[in-house]
Structures are given as structure tokens and as C-alpha cells.
Design an enzyme around this catalytic site. Sequence first.
Site, short mmCIF file in Angstrom:
data_model
loop_
_atom_site.label_atom_id
_atom_site.label_comp_id
_atom_site.label_asym_id
_atom_site.label_seq_id
_atom_site.Cartn_x
_atom_site.Cartn_y
_atom_site.Cartn_z
N SER A 1 0.84 -1.19 0.00
CA SER A 1 0.00 0.00 0.00
C SER A 1 0.89 1.25 0.00
O SER A 1 1.71 1.41 -0.90
CB SER A 1 -0.97 -0.06 1.18
N ASP B 1 -8.33 -4.19 -6.78
CA ASP B 1 -7.93 -3.49 -5.56
C ASP B 1 -8.73 -2.19 -5.42
O ASP B 1 -8.64 -1.32 -6.27
CB ASP B 1 -6.43 -3.19 -5.59
N HIS C 1 -7.71 -5.68 -1.27
CA HIS C 1 -6.47 -4.93 -1.14
C HIS C 1 -5.33 -5.89 -0.86
O HIS C 1 -5.41 -6.70 0.06
CB HIS C 1 -6.63 -3.93 0.02
#
Length: 524
Positions: free
Chosen positions: A244, A463, A493
Amino acid sequence: MARLIRWTAGVVAAALLVTGCGGGSPGHGAGGPDEGDDGSRSGRSAQRTRTPSVAPPGLPASLTSQKPDWGRCEAGADGEAPGRKWQCATLKVPLDWSKPGGETIGLALIRARARGEDRIGSLLFNFGGPGGSGLSTMPSYATTADRLRERYDLVSWDPRGVGASEGVRCRGDEEIQAAESVDATPDTPAEERRFAKDAADFGRGCQKAAGKLMAHVSTTDTARDMDLMRHVLGDAELHYFGISYGTELGGVYAHLFPKNVGRMILDAVADPTADTIGHAENQTRGFQRALDDYLESTGQDPRRGTRRIADLLRRIDGEPLPTSTPGRKLTQTLALIGIILPLYGEESRPLLTSALKAAERGDGSQLLALADGYNERDASGRYGTGSHAQRVISCLDDRQRPTLEEAKRLLPRFEKISPVFGAYLGWDTAGWCRDWPVPGQYETPEVSAPGAPPVLVVGNTGDPATPYEGARRMADELGEDVGVMLTWRGHGHVAYGKGSDCVDTAVNAYLLNGTLPKNGKVCS
């Protein structure tokens, strides 16, 4: 307000567990044909000769000669002892990297030693945010990363301004709860004024809490910390797994120190070409895609389902729903956050279905519980500080500061993309760093890394938080012969450890044996 861009996978997973969303433990890939013990390799090879660690230049010996005093960690993510295999230590780094011989701060590190004898070195993890705690997340991620511990010490840390590393708390718990009544999608001039005042008050609270640290918590500062960490851990190259926001941090490190990059994985990739507005637009599109997919998976027409949820949110905006928690109601903002959290993973879809049905019956308890999970609020009413650290880091990074009027002009565009999430994320562009006491450093991060070895960039087509397009842009921005693209046609995610043997095998093969997949490989 809780900014959604660049949030940490570890915190989201933990939040879903806290709110009662079950599902199996994340898996880890078994070795595949590319991982033979004879060292055979397919695709492009990134095997490099190991050399002694070279200290970052210009630092005093008191920093470069540090030997971390590893001892048993006192507590883990949930206050429990993380187990005997985990050790903790403190690394001293300059407060101000432009004055390397000046004041220092301590960074809290955690590690589990490699099991095998054929050790490569340390593998450093950043789980996202910014604001995610490595000390909290690393032990819970150990099952997913277990295969990698055969040849690496698994290492993570709380970056500067986070948790045990001079962590910043901008507000007390009562103030945070009181601010939940602020409408994050203001409809009247009075609501706009309260929205703006709350954002500015939060910034002043951060400045009071952080003091001089406020100007020294940028992604660039943390990347420099990582290079000192690499040297102190005894590694000539930085082997790194960024998730991320951790992908942006990895890209910035590769730009600053291309010759020191080892085997690097970037998973759930933040778009390095997007500014503040661009990130918000990307996420508006990403979460709407995830919502559409959720609605289709439950037998609903996405357009009708989206319209129904948008209507529900409008009703809640007019009259917040009662909940089973005394003194608390479900506001429109909390409802939005409660809807967003379970879109991070397919396993939480039944929880979203149940919460939406309850809200339509007039009970906001389940959506409130989901929002509390995202906001790190425990049963006693105490809130975590991940969003506080996220804000001080993001606002030091981001130069772009949209005004309320600029945000208003964005709303039609954002609402066209998503009638559910558009207004929230559009307004957020103006509220996040409003009247911030320190200037931002860049419009977009510089991640070009000429001369670096290949970096494996893993993009997930489903995502919601870091949409797939960002992974392709990261691979391009890293540069030709550096960014190697691996695509997973999945959902949720993050890709590694989420059930794809193809993804897990490719990542393991690179980290354990230096074997890269063919650039552009697609895992279904």
C-alpha cells in the site's frame, strides 16, 4: 475524518477480525518449479554478488556503528506478548537529516530471525498507511510471510511519528468522538464552517503534540532512515516488501539509493503520478468498482444497488440511526466508513450485507462497529493514533492544498464516478491538510530509479484502495529494466498471501532465489 488513501492492509485486516468478520487465515505460497534448490531460473535473473555493507555517507560514527540491543518484545499488536521468536530494539536516527550530527530520535524495530542456515539477510516490511505500525502488524503477518523466514530475518519498525517511534497523538479520545458529529460532506454554509474549523483544529493539535518533529516525518526522511537501518542490520543491499503506502516509500527509497536496492516487492501499489486530487479520484473509482463487484456477487444490479445505498446514506444524513452503543448514533460519515472497510476483502462481504440490511431496518449498530474497526476504536472508547500519524506524514509530503471552493468544483466529477463515495472523497481533498502549519514537499513523489536492479511490482485488478492502474504507472516510473509487472486478476487490497498460488510462487521465487517472472505475467 479518516482519509482513505494509502491505508494499511494490516490495520484493515485486524479491524475486520475485531468486528467479527471471520474467514481463513491468509495463506502463503508453496515453492514452485521456478524455485529449485539447484539455482535454476526462468525469466530475468537478478542474482547479485554480496558485498560488505557500506555506511550512508556524512553520518557520525555514533550512528553508523550502532549495534541494536535485541531483546524480547514486551507486547505485540493487541497488548499480548508476540511470542519468543520476536525481538525488539531501538535504532537512533537524526531528527533532521540535513543536520546528521545533531539531535536524534529512536525508532522501534521488531524482528524474527531466519530459520535456515542459507540466510540472505534482513527483509524489511512496511505495511502501509502512512501511519501503520510495523511493531503491531509484523507478528500478525508472520503466517503469511512464513516461507520467507527460511532465508530472511523478518524485520519491521514503527516509522518516525508512528506508535513507539515518537508517535504523534493530535487529539484525545473524547475530542475524537465529539468530532464524529462533523459532517464530512457538508450541505450548508454552517456545516462547511464546522468542517473547515474541525480540520484546522486537528492540525493545530498535531503541531502542539509533534513540536519540531512535525517538519521531519516525511516519506523522504523515512527512506533515509531505512538506509541507515540497512547498514546497521549488516546488509549491503536493502531487501524490502512494501504494501500500500509502503510501495510509495519503496519507490522513494529506490530513487534516492538505487545502488543499495536488493530484492524489492511492491504490492497494492499507490500511483506515484497522482497528486492529492488524483489519489482521491483514483480511490473513488476503485471503491465504486469494488462496490459494483460486491453487488453483482450478491445477485444485485450494480446501478440499482448503488442508488439504494446512496438513498440510505441521504436518509442517515438527515436523521442519524440509533445504535446499541449508549450515547452514539450512526452518522452518514460513519456509515460511509463502515461500508468502505469490508470492501477491502471478499471474505468480509457477508458482514457488509448484514450491516446494510440492519441499517435499512433502522439499526446502525453493525455499520458503527465496522467504522470503529477502521478508526481503531476499542470497546472502552479509546482510539488508536494511526490516522494521526497518517495525517502528519501525508501533509508534510503533499504540497497540493485544495480549498473548499476547489473541492466544491470537484464534486460533480467525483459524484459521477460514484454516487456513494464521490462527495466524501471530494470534500476530503480540502479538509485533510487545511491550514496545515508546515508546507508540503512535493506534488507527486519521485520514484525513478535508473541503475537499480529489477523491482517486482504486483498489481491487483480488483484493488479498491490502490487501483490497478497505479501499479502500471509505478512500473513505468521506476524505469525501463527496473519495474517488472506482475498482475493478479483478483479482488481486495493486496495480492500476496490472498490465495493465489501463482502470485505467491512468483514473489517467493524472487525473494528466495532471485528469479523474476516474465515482465507482464498475469495470474488468474
